[in-house]
Design a protein around this motif. Structure first.
Motif, short mmCIF file in Angstrom:
data_model
loop_
_atom_site.label_atom_id
_atom_site.label_comp_id
_atom_site.label_asym_id
_atom_site.label_seq_id
_atom_site.Cartn_x
_atom_site.Cartn_y
_atom_site.Cartn_z
N ARG A 21 7.60 -3.88 7.03
CA ARG A 21 7.07 -3.29 5.81
C ARG A 21 7.37 -1.79 5.85
O ARG A 21 7.05 -1.12 6.83
CB ARG A 21 5.56 -3.52 5.74
N ASP A 23 6.66 1.72 4.00
CA ASP A 23 5.82 2.44 3.04
C ASP A 23 6.60 3.66 2.56
O ASP A 23 7.13 4.42 3.36
CB ASP A 23 4.51 2.87 3.69
N HIS A 24 6.66 3.82 1.23
CA HIS A 24 7.40 4.94 0.66
C HIS A 24 6.66 5.46 -0.57
O HIS A 24 5.59 4.96 -0.92
CB HIS A 24 8.84 4.52 0.32
N GLY A 27 5.35 3.00 -3.14
CA GLY A 27 4.53 1.87 -2.68
C GLY A 27 5.06 1.35 -1.36
O GLY A 27 5.51 2.10 -0.52
N ALA A 28 5.01 0.04 -1.20
CA ALA A 28 5.48 -0.60 0.03
C ALA A 28 6.52 -1.65 -0.32
O ALA A 28 6.46 -2.27 -1.38
CB ALA A 28 4.32 -1.25 0.77
N THR A 29 7.45 -1.85 0.59
CA THR A 29 8.52 -2.82 0.39
C THR A 29 8.66 -3.66 1.65
O THR A 29 8.71 -3.11 2.76
CB THR A 29 9.86 -2.13 0.10
N GLN A 30 8.73 -4.98 1.50
CA GLN A 30 9.02 -5.87 2.62
C GLN A 30 10.54 -5.90 2.78
O GLN A 30 11.28 -6.04 1.81
CB GLN A 30 8.53 -7.29 2.34
#
Length: 139
Positions: A21, A23-24, A27-30
Protein backbone atom coordinates in the motif's frame (compact mmCIF):
# COMPACT_ATOMS: atom_id res chain seq x y z
CA UNK A 1 27.86 -33.22 -35.48
CA UNK A 2 26.40 -30.62 -33.14
CA UNK A 3 22.73 -29.79 -33.25
CA UNK A 4 21.37 -26.77 -31.48
CA UNK A 5 18.22 -24.72 -31.51
CA UNK A 6 16.58 -22.04 -29.44
CA UNK A 7 13.09 -22.01 -27.99
CA UNK A 8 11.64 -18.93 -26.36
CA UNK A 9 8.80 -20.01 -24.12
CA UNK A 10 5.98 -17.79 -23.09
CA UNK A 11 6.36 -16.42 -19.60
CA UNK A 12 6.63 -19.20 -17.05
CA UNK A 13 4.59 -18.23 -14.02
CA UNK A 14 6.45 -18.12 -10.74
CA UNK A 15 4.46 -18.19 -7.53
CA UNK A 16 6.00 -14.93 -6.39
CA UNK A 17 3.84 -11.89 -5.88
CA UNK A 18 3.85 -9.03 -3.43
CA UNK A 19 1.21 -6.42 -2.61
CA UNK A 20 1.93 -3.11 -0.89
CA UNK A 21 0.00 0.00 0.00
CA UNK A 22 1.45 3.34 -1.07
CA UNK A 23 0.14 6.43 0.74
CA UNK A 24 0.37 9.61 -1.32
CA UNK A 25 -1.16 13.08 -1.63
CA UNK A 26 -4.34 11.81 -3.31
CA UNK A 27 -4.93 8.94 -0.88
CA UNK A 28 -3.69 5.36 -0.85
CA UNK A 29 -3.05 2.95 -3.70
CA UNK A 30 -2.65 -0.83 -3.60
CA UNK A 31 0.27 -1.95 -5.77
CA UNK A 32 0.90 -5.51 -6.93
CA UNK A 33 4.31 -6.78 -7.98
CA UNK A 34 4.45 -10.09 -9.86
CA UNK A 35 7.29 -12.15 -11.29
CA UNK A 36 7.35 -14.12 -14.51
CA UNK A 37 10.21 -16.05 -16.14
CA UNK A 38 11.00 -15.69 -19.83
CA UNK A 39 12.70 -19.00 -20.60
CA UNK A 40 15.12 -19.63 -23.44
CA UNK A 41 16.43 -23.12 -24.15
CA UNK A 42 19.23 -24.51 -26.24
CA UNK A 43 20.13 -28.11 -27.01
CA UNK A 44 23.87 -28.69 -27.08
CA UNK A 45 25.83 -31.81 -27.96
CA UNK A 46 25.08 -34.47 -30.55
CA UNK A 47 22.80 -37.38 -31.14
CA UNK A 48 23.64 -40.21 -33.50
CA UNK A 49 22.14 -43.68 -33.86
CA UNK A 50 25.61 -45.24 -33.74
CA UNK A 51 27.17 -43.19 -30.91
CA UNK A 52 26.36 -42.31 -27.33
CA UNK A 53 23.92 -39.39 -27.04
CA UNK A 54 25.71 -36.36 -25.58
CA UNK A 55 22.83 -33.90 -25.81
CA UNK A 56 21.95 -31.58 -22.94
CA UNK A 57 19.23 -29.00 -22.64
CA UNK A 58 20.54 -25.73 -21.23
CA UNK A 59 17.98 -23.18 -20.15
CA UNK A 60 18.12 -19.54 -19.08
CA UNK A 61 15.23 -17.71 -17.47
CA UNK A 62 15.13 -13.94 -17.25
CA UNK A 63 12.91 -12.95 -14.33
CA UNK A 64 10.61 -10.08 -15.24
CA UNK A 65 8.95 -8.15 -12.41
CA UNK A 66 5.90 -6.08 -13.24
CA UNK A 67 4.32 -3.38 -11.11
CA UNK A 68 0.52 -2.92 -11.30
CA UNK A 69 -0.96 -0.06 -9.25
CA UNK A 70 -4.70 -0.40 -8.64
CA UNK A 71 -6.72 2.33 -10.40
CA UNK A 72 -3.60 3.71 -12.12
CA UNK A 73 -3.09 1.60 -15.25
CA UNK A 74 -0.86 4.28 -16.80
CA UNK A 75 1.77 3.49 -14.13
CA UNK A 76 1.82 -0.27 -14.83
CA UNK A 77 5.21 -1.32 -16.16
CA UNK A 78 8.11 -3.73 -15.94
CA UNK A 79 10.37 -2.56 -13.12
CA UNK A 80 13.10 -5.22 -13.27
CA UNK A 81 14.70 -7.70 -15.68
CA UNK A 82 18.01 -8.08 -13.91
CA UNK A 83 17.71 -11.55 -12.35
CA UNK A 84 18.69 -14.60 -14.39
CA UNK A 85 18.18 -18.24 -13.45
CA UNK A 86 19.80 -21.14 -15.29
CA UNK A 87 20.04 -24.89 -15.36
CA UNK A 88 20.47 -27.93 -17.57
CA UNK A 89 18.78 -31.26 -18.14
CA UNK A 90 19.95 -34.39 -19.94
CA UNK A 91 18.78 -34.85 -23.53
CA UNK A 92 17.31 -32.52 -26.13
CA UNK A 93 15.11 -29.58 -25.09
CA UNK A 94 12.08 -30.71 -27.09
CA UNK A 95 9.42 -31.86 -24.66
CA UNK A 96 11.24 -30.58 -21.55
CA UNK A 97 8.92 -27.61 -20.88
CA UNK A 98 7.31 -29.06 -17.75
CA UNK A 99 10.65 -30.21 -16.32
CA UNK A 100 12.09 -26.73 -16.87
CA UNK A 101 9.01 -25.18 -15.24
CA UNK A 102 9.62 -27.40 -12.18
CA UNK A 103 13.27 -26.33 -11.99
CA UNK A 104 12.29 -22.65 -12.25
CA UNK A 105 9.62 -23.14 -9.57
CA UNK A 106 12.23 -24.74 -7.30
CA UNK A 107 14.11 -21.42 -7.33
CA UNK A 108 11.06 -19.50 -6.10
CA UNK A 109 12.71 -18.43 -2.83
CA UNK A 110 15.49 -16.67 -4.77
CA UNK A 111 12.91 -14.97 -6.97
CA UNK A 112 10.79 -13.94 -3.98
CA UNK A 113 13.77 -12.33 -2.23
CA UNK A 114 14.60 -10.43 -5.41
CA UNK A 115 10.94 -9.41 -5.86
CA UNK A 116 10.79 -7.94 -2.33
CA UNK A 117 14.03 -6.01 -2.87
CA UNK A 118 12.77 -4.63 -6.20
CA UNK A 119 9.44 -3.58 -4.64
CA UNK A 120 11.25 -1.78 -1.83
CA UNK A 121 13.55 0.01 -4.25
CA UNK A 122 10.67 0.88 -6.62
CA UNK A 123 8.46 2.49 -3.95
CA UNK A 124 10.32 5.85 -4.12
CA UNK A 125 10.21 5.87 -7.91
CA UNK A 126 6.51 5.03 -7.90
CA UNK A 127 5.82 7.81 -5.41
CA UNK A 128 7.63 10.28 -7.69
CA UNK A 129 5.60 9.05 -10.69
CA UNK A 130 2.32 9.41 -8.75
CA UNK A 131 3.27 12.95 -7.67
CA UNK A 132 4.26 13.90 -11.23
CA UNK A 133 0.97 12.53 -12.58
CA UNK A 134 -0.89 14.53 -9.92
CA UNK A 135 0.94 17.72 -10.89
CA UNK A 136 0.13 17.21 -14.57
CA UNK A 137 -3.53 16.60 -13.76
CA UNK A 138 -3.75 19.80 -11.70
CA UNK A 139 -2.29 21.99 -14.48
Amino acid sequence: MSISFLIIAAGTPIAAAHDVRIDHHAGATQVSYSAQAEVKTRTIGSSSPTKTDTQRCRWLADVVIERTPQNMPHLTRVVSRDQRLSGSLPGACAGKGKAIDREVAAKESQVRSHLLAVAEKDSKLLMAEINAAGQLASN
